[in-house]
Design a protein around this motif. Structure first.
Motif, mmCIF file in Angstrom:
data_model
loop_
_atom_site.group_PDB
_atom_site.id
_atom_site.type_symbol
_atom_site.label_atom_id
_atom_site.label_comp_id
_atom_site.label_asym_id
_atom_site.label_seq_id
_atom_site.Cartn_x
_atom_site.Cartn_y
_atom_site.Cartn_z
ATOM 1 N N GLU A 72 0.840 -1.197 0.000
ATOM 2 C CA GLU A 72 0.000 0.000 0.000
ATOM 3 C C GLU A 72 0.880 1.255 0.000
ATOM 4 O O GLU A 72 0.629 2.220 -0.718
ATOM 5 C CB GLU A 72 -0.854 -0.037 1.264
ATOM 6 N N ILE A 73 1.944 1.209 0.803
ATOM 7 C CA ILE A 73 2.869 2.343 0.885
ATOM 8 C C ILE A 73 3.560 2.531 -0.470
ATOM 9 O O ILE A 73 3.726 3.646 -0.959
ATOM 10 C CB ILE A 73 3.879 2.138 2.036
ATOM 11 N N ALA A 74 3.926 1.420 -1.092
ATOM 12 C CA ALA A 74 4.558 1.490 -2.414
ATOM 13 C C ALA A 74 3.602 2.134 -3.411
ATOM 14 O O ALA A 74 3.997 2.989 -4.201
ATOM 15 C CB ALA A 74 4.966 0.097 -2.880
ATOM 16 N N ARG A 75 2.344 1.723 -3.346
ATOM 17 C CA ARG A 75 1.359 2.272 -4.282
ATOM 18 C C ARG A 75 1.186 3.779 -4.114
ATOM 19 O O ARG A 75 0.920 4.493 -5.072
ATOM 20 C CB ARG A 75 0.018 1.564 -4.107
ATOM 21 N N LEU A 76 1.345 4.249 -2.897
ATOM 22 C CA LEU A 76 1.219 5.693 -2.663
ATOM 23 C C LEU A 76 2.407 6.470 -3.240
ATOM 24 O O LEU A 76 2.355 7.683 -3.386
ATOM 25 C CB LEU A 76 1.109 5.985 -1.161
ATOM 26 N N GLY A 77 3.520 5.747 -3.525
ATOM 27 C CA GLY A 77 4.643 6.448 -4.163
ATOM 28 C C GLY A 77 5.957 6.393 -3.400
ATOM 29 O O GLY A 77 6.795 7.284 -3.552
ATOM 30 N N VAL A 78 6.130 5.350 -2.596
ATOM 31 C CA VAL A 78 7.406 5.185 -1.885
ATOM 32 C C VAL A 78 8.102 3.942 -2.449
ATOM 33 O O VAL A 78 7.581 2.835 -2.332
ATOM 34 C CB VAL A 78 7.185 5.008 -0.362
ATOM 35 N N ALA A 79 9.259 4.120 -3.065
ATOM 36 C CA ALA A 79 9.996 2.986 -3.632
ATOM 37 C C ALA A 79 11.250 2.741 -2.805
ATOM 38 O O ALA A 79 11.949 3.677 -2.424
ATOM 39 C CB ALA A 79 10.377 3.274 -5.074
ATOM 40 N N HIS A 80 11.533 1.480 -2.547
ATOM 41 C CA HIS A 80 12.645 1.098 -1.677
ATOM 42 C C HIS A 80 13.672 0.314 -2.479
ATOM 43 O O HIS A 80 13.323 -0.675 -3.123
ATOM 44 C CB HIS A 80 12.059 0.228 -0.548
ATOM 45 N N VAL A 81 14.915 0.765 -2.456
ATOM 46 C CA VAL A 81 16.011 -0.019 -3.048
ATOM 47 C C VAL A 81 16.847 -0.539 -1.881
ATOM 48 O O VAL A 81 17.647 0.205 -1.307
ATOM 49 C CB VAL A 81 16.882 0.831 -3.996
ATOM 50 N N PRO A 82 16.617 -1.785 -1.480
ATOM 51 C CA PRO A 82 17.270 -2.290 -0.266
ATOM 52 C C PRO A 82 18.767 -2.486 -0.451
ATOM 53 O O PRO A 82 19.255 -2.525 -1.586
ATOM 54 C CB PRO A 82 16.581 -3.636 -0.033
ATOM 55 N N ASP A 83 19.487 -2.621 0.649
ATOM 56 C CA ASP A 83 20.903 -2.964 0.500
ATOM 57 C C ASP A 83 20.945 -4.394 -0.021
ATOM 58 O O ASP A 83 20.061 -5.197 0.230
ATOM 59 C CB ASP A 83 21.692 -2.787 1.810
ATOM 60 N N GLY A 84 21.983 -4.703 -0.780
ATOM 61 C CA GLY A 84 21.961 -5.992 -1.452
ATOM 62 C C GLY A 84 21.111 -5.939 -2.710
ATOM 63 O O GLY A 84 20.848 -6.952 -3.329
ATOM 64 N N ARG A 85 20.638 -4.689 -3.029
ATOM 65 C CA ARG A 85 20.146 -4.342 -4.365
ATOM 66 C C ARG A 85 18.688 -4.622 -4.675
ATOM 67 O O ARG A 85 17.953 -3.713 -4.940
ATOM 68 C CB ARG A 85 21.008 -4.966 -5.471
ATOM 69 N N GLY A 86 18.239 -5.892 -4.739
ATOM 70 C CA GLY A 86 16.828 -6.081 -5.049
ATOM 71 C C GLY A 86 16.490 -6.041 -6.523
ATOM 72 O O GLY A 86 15.504 -5.429 -6.911
ATOM 73 N N THR A 87 17.311 -6.688 -7.334
ATOM 74 C CA THR A 87 16.882 -6.946 -8.716
ATOM 75 C C THR A 87 16.495 -8.417 -8.800
ATOM 76 O O THR A 87 16.861 -9.202 -7.932
ATOM 77 C CB THR A 87 18.014 -6.703 -9.729
ATOM 78 N N PHE A 88 15.766 -8.761 -9.843
ATOM 79 C CA PHE A 88 15.439 -10.164 -10.056
ATOM 80 C C PHE A 88 16.560 -10.759 -10.898
ATOM 81 O O PHE A 88 16.635 -10.545 -12.098
ATOM 82 C CB PHE A 88 14.065 -10.298 -10.718
ATOM 83 N N MET A 89 17.418 -11.492 -10.219
ATOM 84 C CA MET A 89 18.676 -11.943 -10.817
ATOM 85 C C MET A 89 18.496 -12.825 -12.044
ATOM 86 O O MET A 89 19.302 -12.801 -12.952
ATOM 87 C CB MET A 89 19.474 -12.756 -9.790
ATOM 88 N N GLU A 90 17.448 -13.636 -12.025
ATOM 89 C CA GLU A 90 17.293 -14.602 -13.130
ATOM 90 C C GLU A 90 16.582 -13.969 -14.327
ATOM 91 O O GLU A 90 16.486 -14.573 -15.382
ATOM 92 C CB GLU A 90 16.595 -15.884 -12.645
ATOM 93 N N LEU A 91 16.084 -12.755 -14.145
ATOM 94 C CA LEU A 91 15.411 -12.068 -15.252
ATOM 95 C C LEU A 91 16.382 -11.124 -15.972
ATOM 96 O O LEU A 91 17.389 -10.717 -15.400
ATOM 97 C CB LEU A 91 14.224 -11.262 -14.728
ATOM 98 N N THR A 92 16.025 -10.800 -17.206
ATOM 99 C CA THR A 92 16.888 -9.888 -17.968
ATOM 100 C C THR A 92 16.665 -8.443 -17.500
ATOM 101 O O THR A 92 15.721 -8.146 -16.764
ATOM 102 C CB THR A 92 16.559 -9.947 -19.474
ATOM 103 N N VAL A 93 17.535 -7.572 -18.004
ATOM 104 C CA VAL A 93 17.386 -6.142 -17.718
ATOM 105 C C VAL A 93 16.006 -5.680 -18.193
ATOM 106 O O VAL A 93 15.260 -5.017 -17.463
ATOM 107 C CB VAL A 93 18.505 -5.344 -18.420
ATOM 108 N N GLU A 94 15.655 -6.080 -19.414
ATOM 109 C CA GLU A 94 14.352 -5.685 -19.974
ATOM 110 C C GLU A 94 13.211 -6.142 -19.061
ATOM 111 O O GLU A 94 12.293 -5.369 -18.763
ATOM 112 C CB GLU A 94 14.203 -6.319 -21.357
#
Ligand code: ATP
Length: 234
Positions: A72-94
């Protein structure tokens, strides 16, 4: 005010980490949270985005969000980039880009992709590459780009320089400067490297064992004798 935090208490089960923090983030500004290992910086970001239970007031754009679910907080407009990054490693950049924008229904997504390509040309060059095979710096860039594609109003960034070579860190901080100037997104930045953080930030808070011990405009904090000795190394 974009974010106002008042008397923030919280921690992990019986372990209290935050002991009544007060701070603010103004619209379109960069606010840095500084402090030694274990001071409670990461915990503060987790508290703002609803990952841990807290007491006190977290007020985002005039609305109390304390106790709301992370989504809900994310939907309101708060984005979190955690330490250790938080990308989906097995997915492509696209695919990571598309996931970043997947809740959006507006027509600006393609334009935002293009903006991200301009800010992060390395990501465009690696468009079809799996995130897990990117360098640490590129993964950090991807995590920031993915978060920005949610069109947040506030970006919570946890140690974007962690484990990266100095040149890449300079590049990422340069991009953050552009983000601030060109997008109007407010940034709450947790950073071990106080020199770098204070060069970028408008305002800074120093946290020691869950308390804010000093705060002020970044330019003033840089001149503070005690902070220079303890955190800036000169
Ligand atoms: P660092 O730069 O080392 O991450 P920090 O200022 O971000 O430092 P936090 O990660 O917020 O510090 O940690 C503050 C305190 O909370 C530390 O004592 C840490 O051991 C504790 N802590 C952090 N995460 C947890 C957890 N999941 N469970 C229990 N205690 C935790």
């Amino acid at each position: 005010m974009l974010l106002e935090v008042k008397k923030l208490h919280g921690g992990y089960g019986p372990i209290q980490v935050l002991h009544g923090l007060d701070f603010v983030v103004e619209e379109g500004s960069v606010t840095a949270l500084l402090g030694a290992n274990g001071a409670g910086k990461t915990t503060t970001l987790r508290a703002v985005c609803g990952m841990i239970r807290v007491e006190g007031d977290v007020i985002f754009q005039g609305r109390r969000i304390t106790g709301m679910a992370t989504e809900e907080i994310a939907r309101l407009g708060v984005a979190h980039v955690p330490d250790g990054r938080g990308t989906f490693m097995e997915l492509t950049v696209e695919e990571n880009f598309k996931l970043g924008a997947y809740t959006r229904r507006d027509a600006q997504v393609q334009a935002d992709f293009e903006r991200m390509w301009e800010w992060f040309p390395r990501l465009r060059q690696r468009w079809k590459q799996q995130a897990g095979t990117l360098s640490g710096g590129e993964q950090q860039m991807l995590a920031i780009a993915r978060a920005l594609l949610m069109r947040p109003k506030l970006l919570l960034l946890d140690e974007p320089s962690f484990g990266l070579a100095p040149l890449i860190v300079q590049e990422i901080f340069g991009i953050m400067r552009r983000i601030r100037e060109e997008s109007g997104v407010g940034i709450l930045l947790v950073e071990q490297n106080a020199n770098l953080a204070l060069e970028l930030a408008d305002r800074a808070y120093l946290i020691e064992t869950g308390h804010i011990v000093t705060s002020g405009p970044a330019a003033e904090i840089r001149q503070d004798e005690a902070i220079r000795r303890a955190y800036l190394g000169y």
